[in-house]
Design a protein around this motif. Structure first.
Motif, PDB file in Angstrom:
ATOM      1  N   ASP A  28      36.521  40.535  38.723  1.00 44.16           N
ATOM      2  CA  ASP A  28      36.309  39.352  37.979  1.00 44.16           C
ATOM      3  C   ASP A  28      37.425  38.489  37.563  1.00 44.16           C
ATOM      4  O   ASP A  28      37.571  37.240  37.805  1.00 44.16           O
ATOM      5  CB  ASP A  28      35.462  39.827  36.583  1.00 44.16           C
ATOM      6  CG  ASP A  28      36.199  40.456  35.568  1.00 44.16           C
ATOM      7  OD1 ASP A  28      37.065  41.516  36.010  1.00 44.16           O
ATOM      8  OD2 ASP A  28      35.983  40.692  34.431  1.00 44.16           O
ATOM      9  N   ALA A  29      38.502  39.237  37.085  1.00 44.50           N
ATOM     10  CA  ALA A  29      39.874  38.389  36.799  1.00 44.50           C
ATOM     11  C   ALA A  29      40.599  37.899  37.954  1.00 44.50           C
ATOM     12  O   ALA A  29      40.940  36.805  38.060  1.00 44.50           O
ATOM     13  CB  ALA A  29      40.746  39.281  36.034  1.00 44.50           C
ATOM     14  N   GLU A  65      39.126  37.192  40.719  1.00 41.53           N
ATOM     15  CA  GLU A  65      38.096  35.904  41.008  1.00 41.53           C
ATOM     16  C   GLU A  65      38.601  34.483  40.264  1.00 41.53           C
ATOM     17  O   GLU A  65      38.505  33.407  40.668  1.00 41.53           O
ATOM     18  CB  GLU A  65      36.801  36.247  41.028  1.00 41.53           C
ATOM     19  CG  GLU A  65      35.818  35.142  41.647  1.00 41.53           C
ATOM     20  CD  GLU A  65      34.422  35.683  41.839  1.00 41.53           C
ATOM     21  OE1 GLU A  65      33.422  34.758  41.343  1.00 41.53           O
ATOM     22  OE2 GLU A  65      34.249  36.618  42.397  1.00 41.53           O
ATOM     23  N   VAL A  66      38.780  34.968  38.947  1.00 40.65           N
ATOM     24  CA  VAL A  66      39.248  33.790  38.349  1.00 40.65           C
ATOM     25  C   VAL A  66      40.657  33.082  38.721  1.00 40.65           C
ATOM     26  O   VAL A  66      40.834  32.049  38.939  1.00 40.65           O
ATOM     27  CB  VAL A  66      39.339  34.254  36.731  1.00 40.65           C
ATOM     28  CG1 VAL A  66      40.110  33.217  35.888  1.00 40.65           C
ATOM     29  CG2 VAL A  66      38.200  34.602  36.293  1.00 40.65           C
ATOM     30  N   TYR A  67      41.535  34.223  39.032  1.00 41.59           N
ATOM     31  CA  TYR A  67      42.798  33.504  39.647  1.00 41.59           C
ATOM     32  C   TYR A  67      42.677  32.818  40.860  1.00 41.59           C
ATOM     33  O   TYR A  67      43.214  31.734  41.097  1.00 41.59           O
ATOM     34  CB  TYR A  67      43.606  34.825  39.988  1.00 41.59           C
ATOM     35  CG  TYR A  67      43.880  35.842  38.845  1.00 41.59           C
ATOM     36  CD1 TYR A  67      44.032  35.592  37.611  1.00 41.59           C
ATOM     37  CD2 TYR A  67      44.408  37.144  39.290  1.00 41.59           C
ATOM     38  CE1 TYR A  67      44.312  36.287  36.676  1.00 41.59           C
ATOM     39  CE2 TYR A  67      44.593  38.183  38.193  1.00 41.59           C
ATOM     40  CZ  TYR A  67      44.518  37.618  36.941  1.00 41.59           C
ATOM     41  OH  TYR A  67      44.855  38.945  35.896  1.00 41.59           O
ATOM     42  N   HIS A 117      39.558  31.091  41.855  1.00 40.46           N
ATOM     43  CA  HIS A 117      39.370  29.481  41.453  1.00 40.46           C
ATOM     44  C   HIS A 117      39.923  28.951  40.557  1.00 40.46           C
ATOM     45  O   HIS A 117      40.100  27.499  41.130  1.00 40.46           O
ATOM     46  CB  HIS A 117      37.767  30.041  40.713  1.00 40.46           C
ATOM     47  CG  HIS A 117      36.805  30.819  41.648  1.00 40.46           C
ATOM     48  ND1 HIS A 117      35.664  31.554  41.199  1.00 40.46           N
ATOM     49  CD2 HIS A 117      36.894  31.040  43.167  1.00 40.46           C
ATOM     50  CE1 HIS A 117      35.121  31.830  42.262  1.00 40.46           C
ATOM     51  NE2 HIS A 117      35.742  31.959  43.275  1.00 40.46           N
ATOM     52  N   HIS A 118      40.747  29.470  39.770  1.00 43.44           N
ATOM     53  CA  HIS A 118      41.226  28.648  38.920  1.00 43.44           C
ATOM     54  C   HIS A 118      42.779  27.772  39.399  1.00 43.44           C
ATOM     55  O   HIS A 118      43.123  26.834  39.566  1.00 43.44           O
ATOM     56  CB  HIS A 118      41.489  29.073  37.390  1.00 43.44           C
ATOM     57  CG  HIS A 118      42.392  28.111  36.452  1.00 43.44           C
ATOM     58  ND1 HIS A 118      41.800  27.072  35.937  1.00 43.44           N
ATOM     59  CD2 HIS A 118      43.684  28.085  36.177  1.00 43.44           C
ATOM     60  CE1 HIS A 118      42.641  26.331  35.040  1.00 43.44           C
ATOM     61  NE2 HIS A 118      43.695  27.093  35.155  1.00 43.44           N
ATOM     62  N   ALA A 164      44.158  35.310  33.201  1.00 46.35           N
ATOM     63  CA  ALA A 164      43.017  35.298  33.198  1.00 46.35           C
ATOM     64  C   ALA A 164      42.288  34.638  32.092  1.00 46.35           C
ATOM     65  O   ALA A 164      41.079  33.876  32.156  1.00 46.35           O
ATOM     66  CB  ALA A 164      42.380  36.960  33.252  1.00 46.35           C
ATOM     67  N   GLY A 199      42.429  30.982  33.116  1.00 48.40           N
ATOM     68  CA  GLY A 199      41.508  30.534  33.979  1.00 48.40           C
ATOM     69  C   GLY A 199      40.154  30.327  33.498  1.00 48.40           C
ATOM     70  O   GLY A 199      39.276  29.404  33.747  1.00 48.40           O
ATOM     71  N   ARG A 200      39.851  31.350  32.532  1.00 52.14           N
ATOM     72  CA  ARG A 200      38.562  31.334  32.015  1.00 52.14           C
ATOM     73  C   ARG A 200      38.335  30.073  31.023  1.00 52.14           C
ATOM     74  O   ARG A 200      37.075  29.587  31.013  1.00 52.14           O
ATOM     75  CB  ARG A 200      38.045  32.696  31.383  1.00 52.14           C
ATOM     76  CG  ARG A 200      38.136  33.934  32.525  1.00 52.14           C
ATOM     77  CD  ARG A 200      37.388  35.270  31.720  1.00 52.14           C
ATOM     78  NE  ARG A 200      37.381  36.184  32.524  1.00 52.14           N
ATOM     79  CZ  ARG A 200      38.047  37.301  32.536  1.00 52.14           C
ATOM     80  NH1 ARG A 200      39.156  37.390  31.905  1.00 52.14           N
ATOM     81  NH2 ARG A 200      37.802  38.247  33.556  1.00 52.14           N
ATOM     82  N   LYS A 244      33.365  34.119  46.651  1.00 50.73           N
ATOM     83  CA  LYS A 244      33.660  35.296  46.125  1.00 50.73           C
ATOM     84  C   LYS A 244      34.113  36.413  46.981  1.00 50.73           C
ATOM     85  O   LYS A 244      34.075  36.340  48.089  1.00 50.73           O
ATOM     86  CB  LYS A 244      32.046  35.948  45.534  1.00 50.73           C
ATOM     87  CG  LYS A 244      31.409  35.161  44.253  1.00 50.73           C
ATOM     88  CD  LYS A 244      30.109  35.681  44.104  1.00 50.73           C
ATOM     89  CE  LYS A 244      29.576  34.941  43.082  1.00 50.73           C
ATOM     90  NZ  LYS A 244      30.263  34.816  41.832  1.00 50.73           N
TER      91      LYS A 244
END
Length: 251
Positions: A187-188, A190-192, A194-195, A245, A248-249, A202
């Motif tokens: 999940d982290a 994926e944050v990296y 996208h952000h 993370a 990004g979140r 995904k």
């Protein structure tokens, strides 16, 4: 008489970052060698990964003409950079002048090259163990960067390689960190993606960690994410990944 305009731009931080990005994101490249019989240049395609310091790694068969050429004369070049939509010449690419060094089986250097190469090119597991395949490090001598029309730069070895006290320490702990992140914290990752990489979709996973940044992949897509500042020691990695993370979140 009017002075001829120099087409080579002054190397700046942006050019160095672009050069490193092309190097770290490459999955394959055009390998140029010198034919040992005729001396003529020959070009073929090779799968590519990078060692922890950014040195290109290739896995090639001793049965191939380009391998025989490298063993006879280690001077070579490697063209990296994928064309996208529209004019292929409008997309950035970099040509590396290199000296090829064959890595001997059973050495720590070869084992690290194999590990990092397979993390990037998983399909190579089908033939990496065959006796005629060997890893080569392509030791960068200098480089020519073309960032698009009118954006030409000359880069040095030190411009492109990652150095510092954390490099070797991170190499030793890299695989355990990759395995942990890909098993427990996708999940982290994926944050990296996208952000920081402005990527979509995904299924992103980590394939490389070094003092300068991280490499992530999703299928055939590869993205490079640089840390704000290079890591001074391996112990700082966890804190940096956690902060990334959170950022990004939050973003």
């Amino acid at each position: 008489m009017e002075k001829k305009k120099d087409v080579i731009r002054e190397t700046d931080a942006g050019a160095i970052r672009l050069g490193k990005t092309l190097l770290r994101e490459a999955r394959y490249g055009a390998l140029g060698v010198l034919d040992p019989e005729t001396g003529a240049p020959a070009v073929s395609r090779a799968g590519v990964a990078t060692d922890v310091d950014g040195t290109p790694l290739i896995l090639i068969s001793l049965l191939a003409a380009h391998t025989r050429a490298l063993l006879a004369d280690p001077r070579c070049s490697l063209l990296l950079g994928e064309p996208g939509k529209g004019d292929a010449l409008a997309h950035p690419r970099i040509t590396l002048a290199c000296k090829a060094v064959k890595l001997e089986r059973g050495t720590a250097e070869q084992a690290r090259a194999e590990r990092r190469y397979l993390n990037r090119n998983a399909k190579a597991k089908l033939y990496v163990g065959l006796g005629d395949f060997s890893f080569f490090r392509l030791e960068i001598q200098n480089a020519s960067l073309n960032g698009g029309f009118g954006k030409a730069y000359l880069l040095t070895r030190s411009d492109l390689l990652t150095t510092g006290p954390a490099v070797e320490a991170l190499a030793e702990s890299e695989q355990s960190a990759l395995d942990h992140m890909n098993a427990e914290h996708l999940d982290a990752v994926e944050v990296y993606a996208h952000h920081f990489a402005k990527a979509s979709g995904k299924g992103w996973s980590l394939t490389g960690i070094d003092a300068d940044g991280i490499d992530i992949v999703c299928g055939d897509e590869v993205r490079r994410i640089f840390f704000d500042t290079p890591l001074a020691d391996a112990g700082a990695l966890r804190k940096v990944l956690v902060e990334m993370a959170k950022t990004g979140r939050g973003g």
